[in-house]
Design an enzyme around this catalytic site. Structure first.
Site, short mmCIF file in Angstrom:
data_model
loop_
_atom_site.label_atom_id
_atom_site.label_comp_id
_atom_site.label_asym_id
_atom_site.label_seq_id
_atom_site.Cartn_x
_atom_site.Cartn_y
_atom_site.Cartn_z
N ASP A 209 0.86 -1.21 0.00
CA ASP A 209 0.00 0.00 0.00
C ASP A 209 0.89 1.25 0.00
O ASP A 209 2.09 1.16 0.21
CB ASP A 209 -0.86 0.00 1.26
N ASP A 211 0.54 3.67 2.24
CA ASP A 211 0.30 4.30 3.54
C ASP A 211 -0.81 5.35 3.38
O ASP A 211 -1.82 5.04 2.74
CB ASP A 211 1.61 4.89 4.10
N1 ADE Z 1 1.32 1.42 5.67
C1 ADE Z 1 1.83 0.57 6.54
N2 ADE Z 1 2.30 1.02 7.73
C2 ADE Z 1 2.83 0.16 8.63
N3 ADE Z 1 2.93 -1.15 8.44
C3 ADE Z 1 2.47 -1.64 7.28
N4 ADE Z 1 2.43 -2.90 6.81
C4 ADE Z 1 1.88 -2.87 5.59
N5 ADE Z 1 1.53 -1.60 5.25
C5 ADE Z 1 1.90 -0.81 6.29
#
Ligand code: ADE
Ligand SMILES: CSC[C@H]1O[C@H](OP(=O)(O)O)[C@H](O)[C@@H]1O
Length: 291
Positions: A209, A211
């Protein structure tokens, strides 16, 4: 020469190993408590492999409750010389899209609620983690990724947050302004403890992703992560199989000394050492403490 035993820590979505032979799950007890799960003892192409799901099978263990010391001690007891962490992560860079893998070479440790060392009062040690990953192991992972057709970037900084909540938008912007590349919740203190235990360590960070900093993408949530995780995990499993097939059967001596980190780390005089802590360190530091 030391025989190679390849360790794999499986992160979110990676709870088992395919393509293995002579496999069994075994409970490994440690002086630091219980690891996240039993360890899978197996072979791939004749190479001994030890697999531990970081959050346990079924994912019952959240990041802050992972007993990192027990996990690393158990893998050391199981003979692991070279350890690869497979981790889901968020991307802090436009060009690291979901599905991309990053062979991390640096970490910024922002965790604050975890036991971070095997050492302490009665036996003080300071290992270097200037270079927290072991270059030969990273090279081997990169070759395996090439052979498995996995798209990756070599090098990148992984910011380790405490969690379990994802970041605020302000935090996400801040980490980007610091030049961080990916973000996750688990690789510290894991990498530091692997160094204390003289196990070569490398991380495959699999982007799931963007974030919450990215204007054109939804904020991260578990459902969107799971959607990407399945294909990431299939690719990671191919990578691990290839890594094990091609990995040297004799552990290659680490050019930065990860596998001898305690030679220059312990400062407590022998007569000032706490005997009970010395006993607890039988697996982690037995090579230098004797016994
Ligand atoms: N955006 C994110 N922040 C922290 N840990 C994660 N693991 C997978 N995506 C994450
Ligand atoms: C389910 S997404 C958040 C979770 O995934 C990552 O863990 P791991 O490194 O074990 O794959 C991340 O750090 C969070 O713990």
């Amino acid at each position: 020469m030391t025989k190679t035993v390849l360790g794999i820590i499986g992160g979110s979505g990676f709870y088992n190993l395919p393509g293995i032979e002579n496999a069994h799950w075994e409970k490994v007890m440690t002086p630091w408590g219980a690891p996240s799960d039993e360890i899978l003892f197996a072979e791939i192409a004749g190479l001994p492999v030890r697999f531990l799901p970081r959050h346990g099978r079924g994912h019952p263990v959240p990041p802050s409750a992972i007993n990192f010391r027990a996990n690393i001690d158990a893998l050391k007891r199981a003979g692991v010389t070279d350890l690869v962490s497979i981790s889901a992560c968020g991307s802090l860079r436009e060009d690291l899209a979901p599905g991309h893998f990053v062979l991390v070479d640096q970490f910024v440790d922002r965790t604050f609620a975890r036991e971070k060392s095997f050492f302490g009062p009665g036996l003080v040690a300071h290992v270097s983690v200037a270079d927290p990953v072991s270059p030969l192991l990273v090279d081997a992972v990169a070759k395996a990724a090439d052979a498995a057709g996995v798209v990756y970037t070599k090098g990148g900084t992984y910011l380790v947050m405490e969690g379990p909540q994802f970041s605020t938008r302000a935090e996400s912007y801040l980490y980007r302004s610091w030049g961080m590349d990916v973000i996750g919740m688990t690789n510290m203190p894991e990498a530091k403890l692997a160094r204390e235990a003289e196990i070569c360590y490398a991380t495959v960070a699999m982007v799931t992703d963007y974030d919450c900093w990215h204007d054109d993408h939804d904020d991260v949530d578990v459902a969107s992560i799971i959607a990407v995780m399945k294909s990431n995990t299939e690719k990671a499993q191919r990578l691990v199989t290839r890594l094990a097939q091609d990995f040297p059967r004799e552990h290659p001596e680490c050019p930065i000394g990860s596998d001898r980190a305690l030679d220059v780390a312990i400062i407590t005089a022998p007569e000032a050492r706490d005997a009970s802590l010395v006993r607890k360190l039988d697996a982690v530091a037995g090579r230098v403490l004797g016994g």
